[in-house]
Scaffold this motif. Structure first.
Motif, PDB file in Angstrom:
ATOM      1  N   ALA A  23     140.525   8.098 146.299  1.00 41.31           N
ATOM      2  CA  ALA A  23     139.710   9.167 145.711  1.00 41.31           C
ATOM      3  C   ALA A  23     139.164  10.167 146.736  1.00 41.31           C
ATOM      4  O   ALA A  23     138.504  11.132 146.343  1.00 41.31           O
ATOM      5  N   GLY A  24     139.424   9.948 148.032  1.00 43.53           N
ATOM      6  CA  GLY A  24     138.928  10.864 149.046  1.00 43.53           C
ATOM      7  C   GLY A  24     138.355  10.112 150.232  1.00 43.53           C
ATOM      8  O   GLY A  24     138.555   8.897 150.354  1.00 43.53           O
ATOM      9  N   VAL A  25     137.638  10.853 151.089  1.00 45.28           N
ATOM     10  CA  VAL A  25     137.065  10.270 152.306  1.00 45.28           C
ATOM     11  C   VAL A  25     135.569  10.521 152.290  1.00 45.28           C
ATOM     12  O   VAL A  25     135.134  11.645 152.012  1.00 45.28           O
ATOM     13  N   ARG A  26     134.769   9.485 152.574  1.00 43.11           N
ATOM     14  CA  ARG A  26     133.317   9.656 152.650  1.00 43.11           C
ATOM     15  C   ARG A  26     132.796   9.141 153.979  1.00 43.11           C
ATOM     16  O   ARG A  26     133.182   8.066 154.422  1.00 43.11           O
ATOM     17  N   VAL A  27     131.895   9.921 154.574  1.00 44.43           N
ATOM     18  CA  VAL A  27     131.180   9.436 155.756  1.00 44.43           C
ATOM     19  C   VAL A  27     129.960   8.678 155.240  1.00 44.43           C
ATOM     20  O   VAL A  27     129.193   9.200 154.418  1.00 44.43           O
ATOM     21  N   THR A  28     129.816   7.437 155.678  1.00 44.08           N
ATOM     22  CA  THR A  28     128.868   6.511 155.064  1.00 44.08           C
ATOM     23  C   THR A  28     127.951   5.876 156.103  1.00 44.08           C
ATOM     24  O   THR A  28     128.142   6.038 157.306  1.00 44.08           O
ATOM     25  N   ARG A  29     126.976   5.116 155.583  1.00 40.71           N
ATOM     26  CA  ARG A  29     126.174   4.261 156.455  1.00 40.71           C
ATOM     27  C   ARG A  29     126.496   2.806 156.142  1.00 40.71           C
ATOM     28  O   ARG A  29     127.054   2.501 155.075  1.00 40.71           O
ATOM     29  N   GLN A  30     126.121   1.942 157.067  1.00 35.56           N
ATOM     30  CA  GLN A  30     126.401   0.514 156.910  1.00 35.56           C
ATOM     31  C   GLN A  30     125.590  -0.057 155.754  1.00 35.56           C
ATOM     32  O   GLN A  30     124.378   0.145 155.682  1.00 35.56           O
ATOM     33  N   GLY A  31     126.248  -0.750 154.843  1.00 38.20           N
ATOM     34  CA  GLY A  31     125.569  -1.378 153.722  1.00 38.20           C
ATOM     35  C   GLY A  31     125.069  -2.776 154.057  1.00 38.20           C
ATOM     36  O   GLY A  31     125.030  -3.170 155.223  1.00 38.20           O
ATOM     37  N   PHE A  32     124.703  -3.513 153.026  1.00 39.61           N
ATOM     38  CA  PHE A  32     124.149  -4.858 153.209  1.00 39.61           C
ATOM     39  C   PHE A  32     124.914  -5.880 152.371  1.00 39.61           C
ATOM     40  O   PHE A  32     125.049  -5.736 151.155  1.00 39.61           O
ATOM     41  N   HIS A  33     125.406  -6.883 153.063  1.00 40.38           N
ATOM     42  CA  HIS A  33     126.096  -8.031 152.476  1.00 40.38           C
ATOM     43  C   HIS A  33     125.220  -9.239 152.733  1.00 40.38           C
ATOM     44  O   HIS A  33     124.726  -9.384 153.845  1.00 40.38           O
ATOM     45  N   ASP A  34     125.129 -10.124 151.816  1.00 36.00           N
ATOM     46  CA  ASP A  34     124.394 -11.363 152.090  1.00 36.00           C
ATOM     47  C   ASP A  34     125.380 -12.511 152.246  1.00 36.00           C
ATOM     48  O   ASP A  34     125.976 -12.963 151.278  1.00 36.00           O
ATOM     49  N   TYR A  35     125.528 -12.978 153.493  1.00 32.46           N
ATOM     50  CA  TYR A  35     126.419 -14.114 153.751  1.00 32.46           C
ATOM     51  C   TYR A  35     125.668 -15.439 153.737  1.00 32.46           C
ATOM     52  O   TYR A  35     126.259 -16.490 153.901  1.00 32.46           O
ATOM     53  N   SER A  36     124.323 -15.365 153.563  1.00 28.26           N
ATOM     54  CA  SER A  36     123.530 -16.584 153.741  1.00 28.26           C
ATOM     55  C   SER A  36     123.857 -17.630 152.681  1.00 28.26           C
ATOM     56  O   SER A  36     123.625 -18.812 152.882  1.00 28.26           O
TER      57      SER A  36
ATOM     58  N   GLU B  49     129.693   1.163 148.767  1.00 20.71           N
ATOM     59  CA  GLU B  49     129.805   2.030 147.594  1.00 20.71           C
ATOM     60  C   GLU B  49     131.083   2.871 147.655  1.00 20.71           C
ATOM     61  O   GLU B  49     131.797   3.016 146.646  1.00 20.71           O
ATOM     62  N   ALA B  50     131.378   3.409 148.841  1.00 17.36           N
ATOM     63  CA  ALA B  50     132.573   4.256 148.990  1.00 17.36           C
ATOM     64  C   ALA B  50     133.837   3.477 148.625  1.00 17.36           C
ATOM     65  O   ALA B  50     134.693   3.973 147.881  1.00 17.36           O
ATOM     66  N   ILE B  51     133.942   2.253 149.137  1.00 22.30           N
ATOM     67  CA  ILE B  51     135.129   1.435 148.841  1.00 22.30           C
ATOM     68  C   ILE B  51     135.165   1.092 147.358  1.00 22.30           C
ATOM     69  O   ILE B  51     136.219   1.147 146.712  1.00 22.30           O
ATOM     70  N   ASP B  52     134.004   0.756 146.804  1.00 20.84           N
ATOM     71  CA  ASP B  52     133.937   0.409 145.381  1.00 20.84           C
ATOM     72  C   ASP B  52     134.416   1.567 144.511  1.00 20.84           C
ATOM     73  O   ASP B  52     134.987   1.357 143.438  1.00 20.84           O
ATOM     74  N   GLU B  53     134.190   2.790 144.994  1.00 19.93           N
ATOM     75  CA  GLU B  53     134.589   3.968 144.225  1.00 19.93           C
ATOM     76  C   GLU B  53     135.956   4.512 144.651  1.00 19.93           C
ATOM     77  O   GLU B  53     136.326   5.633 144.291  1.00 19.93           O
ATOM     78  N   GLY B  54     136.672   3.730 145.455  1.00 18.43           N
ATOM     79  CA  GLY B  54     138.060   4.070 145.774  1.00 18.43           C
ATOM     80  C   GLY B  54     138.243   5.083 146.882  1.00 18.43           C
ATOM     81  O   GLY B  54     139.317   5.675 147.013  1.00 18.43           O
ATOM     82  N   CYS B  55     137.188   5.287 147.699  1.00 17.70           N
ATOM     83  CA  CYS B  55     137.286   6.242 148.805  1.00 17.70           C
ATOM     84  C   CYS B  55     137.509   5.516 150.135  1.00 17.70           C
ATOM     85  O   CYS B  55     137.152   4.348 150.288  1.00 17.70           O
ATOM     86  N   VAL B  56     138.068   6.252 151.102  1.00 16.55           N
ATOM     87  CA  VAL B  56     138.096   5.774 152.479  1.00 16.55           C
ATOM     88  C   VAL B  56     136.681   5.921 153.023  1.00 16.55           C
ATOM     89  O   VAL B  56     136.039   6.958 152.824  1.00 16.55           O
ATOM     90  N   SER B  57     136.178   4.878 153.683  1.00 20.20           N
ATOM     91  CA  SER B  57     134.836   4.923 154.257  1.00 20.20           C
ATOM     92  C   SER B  57     134.925   5.119 155.764  1.00 20.20           C
ATOM     93  O   SER B  57     135.663   4.408 156.449  1.00 20.20           O
TER      94      SER B  57
END
Ligand code: MN
Length: 256
Positions: free
Chosen positions: A176-189, A223-231
């Motif tokens: 869907a395009g390219v987005r410049v993003t910030r680092q998100g949060f994953h919980d691996y705990s 979010e970018a990946i979830d929406e089909g964009c290159v992050s």
């Protein structure tokens, strides 16, 4: 332009070939120096307690019996007669999003490059149940790789920064395009640890990576990946939480 290609999935990984093809679109002076075996999850580790061996397979093609960081160090200090202008790490099989970054050998190879003052980019191909193992597994990276790297070649990179790119698990035409993003949060705990018994009856544990909780905050890589964009996420090596410095210093005032 001289390019060093490395990864954490190992010298024989399909994603390394994908990245070599991408690099070849910019230069015919492409060097490969990658771990001889898979090092996913190795982070920024450096091999200190055993020797590391260097195998030369062909001109400008080497494998190192160590980590991604070892491979970049060997490339810069032993293998290459002059430093590369660009280090590309990947294309990793699987996401390096949010809190994956500190575990990631792919990103850490680029971190090592950034520490050496070289423009460095990590690349990862997210896969899904539909694309895993199939012909489209690296399709987005293959088609979009050079297009996404090109604007970074003469972009200003501040000292001790690098760029982390993730490709969505889609056929190239559906990206869907390219987005410049910030680092998100994953919980691996709450990630699973699978327990089993080996053929000799001894218990083993195997870290699972599924059941990750994550929140798709606006503007994040997730979010970018979830929406089909290159992050495309610029990262910095200074992990200091600057806003806490003054408040924390106040806690130590009595100690001088
Ligand atoms: Mn990997």
């Amino acid at each position: 332009m001289r390019i060093l290609v490395t990864n954490d999935d190992g010298y024989h990984a399909p994603g390394l070939t994908v990245l070599e093809e991408i690099a070849a679109q910019f230069s015919d002076d492409v060097w490969v120096c990658a771990p001889s075996e898979e090092q996913s999850g190795a982070g920024h580790s450096l091999t200190l307690n055993r020797p590391v061996r260097l195998h030369k397979f062909a001109e400008r093609r080497y494998a190192v019996t160590g980590t991604p960081t070892d491979s970049v160090m060997m490339a810069l200090r032993e293998v290459m007669d002059s430093p590369p202008d660009l280090i590309l790490s990947g294309v990793n099989r699987g996401a390096n999003l949010a809190d994956d970054i500190t575990y990631s050998g792919t990103v850490s190879a680029a971190i090592e490059g950034a520490l050496a003052g070289i423009r460095s980019i990590a690349l990862s191909q997210v896969y899904s149940r539909e694309t895993a193992g199939g012909p489209n597994e690296f399709a987005a990276a293959r088609e979009w790789g050079a297009k996404v790297i090109a604007p970074l070649l003469d972009a200003p990179f501040a000292d001790r920064t690098l760029v982390n790119i993730n490709f969505p698990p889609r056929a190239a035409a559906n990206v869907a395009g390219v987005r410049v993003t910030r680092q998100g949060f994953h919980d691996y705990s709450r990630g699973s640890i699978v327990e089993g018994k080996d053929p000799r009856g001894h218990r083993y544990f195997w870290f699972g990576l599924h059941a990750i909780e994550h929140t798709l905050d606006h503007g994040t890589d997730l979010e970018a990946i979830d929406e089909g964009c290159v992050s495309v996420t610029p990262l910095q090596l200074d992990l200091t939480h600057h806003a806490s410095v003054t408040a924390l210093a106040a806690r130590y005032e009595e100690l001088g």
